[in-house]
Design a protein around this motif. Structure first.
Motif, PDB file in Angstrom:
ATOM      1  N   LEU A   8     -44.210  54.175 -17.398  1.00 16.41           N
ATOM      2  CA  LEU A   8     -43.754  55.684 -17.380  1.00 16.41           C
ATOM      3  C   LEU A   8     -44.562  56.254 -16.354  1.00 16.41           C
ATOM      4  O   LEU A   8     -45.769  56.045 -16.111  1.00 16.41           O
ATOM      5  CB  LEU A   8     -44.272  56.060 -18.801  1.00 16.41           C
ATOM      6  N   LYS A  10     -45.301  60.148 -14.559  1.00 16.86           N
ATOM      7  CA  LYS A  10     -45.271  61.577 -15.019  1.00 16.86           C
ATOM      8  C   LYS A  10     -45.444  62.730 -13.801  1.00 16.86           C
ATOM      9  O   LYS A  10     -46.680  62.239 -13.278  1.00 16.86           O
ATOM     10  CB  LYS A  10     -46.009  61.825 -16.191  1.00 16.86           C
ATOM     11  N   LYS A  14     -42.146  66.268 -15.737  1.00 19.07           N
ATOM     12  CA  LYS A  14     -40.918  65.272 -15.705  1.00 19.07           C
ATOM     13  C   LYS A  14     -41.453  63.723 -16.116  1.00 19.07           C
ATOM     14  O   LYS A  14     -42.449  63.625 -15.517  1.00 19.07           O
ATOM     15  CB  LYS A  14     -40.201  65.043 -14.711  1.00 19.07           C
ATOM     16  N   THR A  15     -40.764  63.021 -17.117  1.00 20.52           N
ATOM     17  CA  THR A  15     -41.029  61.670 -17.104  1.00 20.52           C
ATOM     18  C   THR A  15     -40.032  60.543 -16.582  1.00 20.52           C
ATOM     19  O   THR A  15     -39.015  61.105 -16.901  1.00 20.52           O
ATOM     20  CB  THR A  15     -41.535  61.463 -18.750  1.00 20.52           C
ATOM     21  N   PRO A  95     -42.312  62.515 -10.136  1.00 27.33           N
ATOM     22  CA  PRO A  95     -43.727  61.688 -10.131  1.00 27.33           C
ATOM     23  C   PRO A  95     -43.680  61.054  -8.495  1.00 27.33           C
ATOM     24  O   PRO A  95     -42.842  60.916  -7.774  1.00 27.33           O
ATOM     25  CB  PRO A  95     -43.370  60.564 -10.952  1.00 27.33           C
ATOM     26  N   GLY A 115     -50.517  64.652 -13.605  1.00 29.77           N
ATOM     27  CA  GLY A 115     -49.229  63.643 -14.136  1.00 29.77           C
ATOM     28  C   GLY A 115     -49.898  62.351 -14.049  1.00 29.77           C
ATOM     29  O   GLY A 115     -50.978  61.975 -13.889  1.00 29.77           O
TER      30      GLY A 115
END
Ligand code: THG
Length: 291
Positions: A8, A10, A14-15, A95, A115
């Motif tokens: 993941l 980030k 947003k991911t 990201p 993030g």
């Protein structure tokens, strides 16, 4: 065969999920003065217009993550990378991937980033492992591990797998989970060594089989020194996706490249009803009509 792992990343809101049974995640390569003279000259002049435009254009073209490289000779890299990050974050919310070999610039980037970033990169050299892995741990970032070490770039896929295994092991030792390690098999110019494409493809397959980790790669490097690079890049990236590549660093503005990625995703069964393919086709038609 190991299970496929999920990485993941980030931004503020947003991911992005990187996973082998999902569509390919494109990391836009263009914010990089080392490969691009126009970017270099603008940054030397303190002008961030090109950087902002490259950020917007790449995201519009399908990049889900942006690579940020601030390698301007003579510049204060920690200061410059922060300026680039701020400019990029003012125009897009995706990201970021911090592309630097300078631990001070990396720390500067991570310290202002909101993030979960992708660090680009660590490699198997002792100095790199000791400098970079603690920063990944401290900031909870994911990290790209390059298949090279103090003995250089191994010439066989098996030896590159061994470097990947060592990076994963060293990361685990300080508490970085394996799903936060993304392995880069190293795509070298085929103009210098005609086997370099094949070795990268074989390395991807071996690393995926052994560890199930996500795979990144500078998918444009392969064609350095060759004419008509876009055809080489687009063919190679499709083959690499079949082998297990999940997050290439490439240029989504090149139609041949983005269509190869979309067609590869469709061919892998990662595009239900071909909706992503059709949407991209309509976008190209609209752009043609507007031109
Ligand atoms: N692995 C990882 N990170 C990387 C690479 C890698 N980061 C840097 C590089 N390799 C990937 N990024 C680029 C950026 C630009 C180009 C290639 C790779 C490129 N530039 C054109 C050229 O040099 O001809 C110029 C294009 C232009 O001026 O518009 O090809 O392997 N982890």
């Amino acid at each position: 065969m190991s299970e496929n792992l999920t990485t993941l990343l980030k931004s503020k809101t947003k991911t992005v999920k990187i996973q082998r049974d999902l569509p390919t995640v494109i990391i836009g390569e263009r914010i990089n003065p080392t490969g691009r003279k126009a970017v270099l000259e603008a940054l030397q002049a303190g002008n961030f217009d090109i950087v902002r435009k490259d950020a917007l254009d790449q995201v519009a073209a399908g990049a889900a993550v942006l690579d940020i490289n601030a390698g301007v000779p003579g510049a204060d890299e920690p200061v410059l990378i922060q300026q680039i990050i701020r400019n990029v974050q003012e125009v897009v919310d995706v990201p970021l991937c911090f592309d630097t070999a300078n631990p001070l610039a990396l720390a500067a980037a991570l310290s202002i980033y909101e993030g979960k970033a992708l660090i680009n990169s660590v490699n198997g050299e002792e100095r790199s492992l000791n400098n970079v892995l603690p920063l990944a741990k401290e900031y909870g970032a994911a990290v790209i591990g390059l298949c090279m070490d103090d003995n250089g770039i191994p010439k066989t896929a098996e030896a590159r797998l061994a470097v990947a295994a060592n990076i994963i092991e060293r990361a685990a030792r300080i508490g970085i989970p394996i799903e936060d390690i993304v392995i880069d098999p190293l795509a070298m110019a085929m103009s210098a060594d005609s086997l370099s494409g094949r070795i990268a493809l074989d390395t991807i397959a071996l690393v995926v089989k052994e560890f199930g980790v996500n795979i990144s790669m500078g998918a444009s490097n392969i064609s350095f020194g060759m004419p008509d690079r876009k055809y080489i890049n687009s063919t190679f990236i499709a083959m690499a996706i079949r082998a297990g590549l999940t997050c290439p660093i490439t240029n989504p503005l090149i139609t041949e490249v983005i269509t190869a990625v979309l067609a590869a995703d469709l061919s892998m069964g990662h595009d239900d009803y071909g909706m992503r393919w059709i949407k991209a086709f309509r976008k190209r038609e609209k752009e043609k009509a507007a031109a």
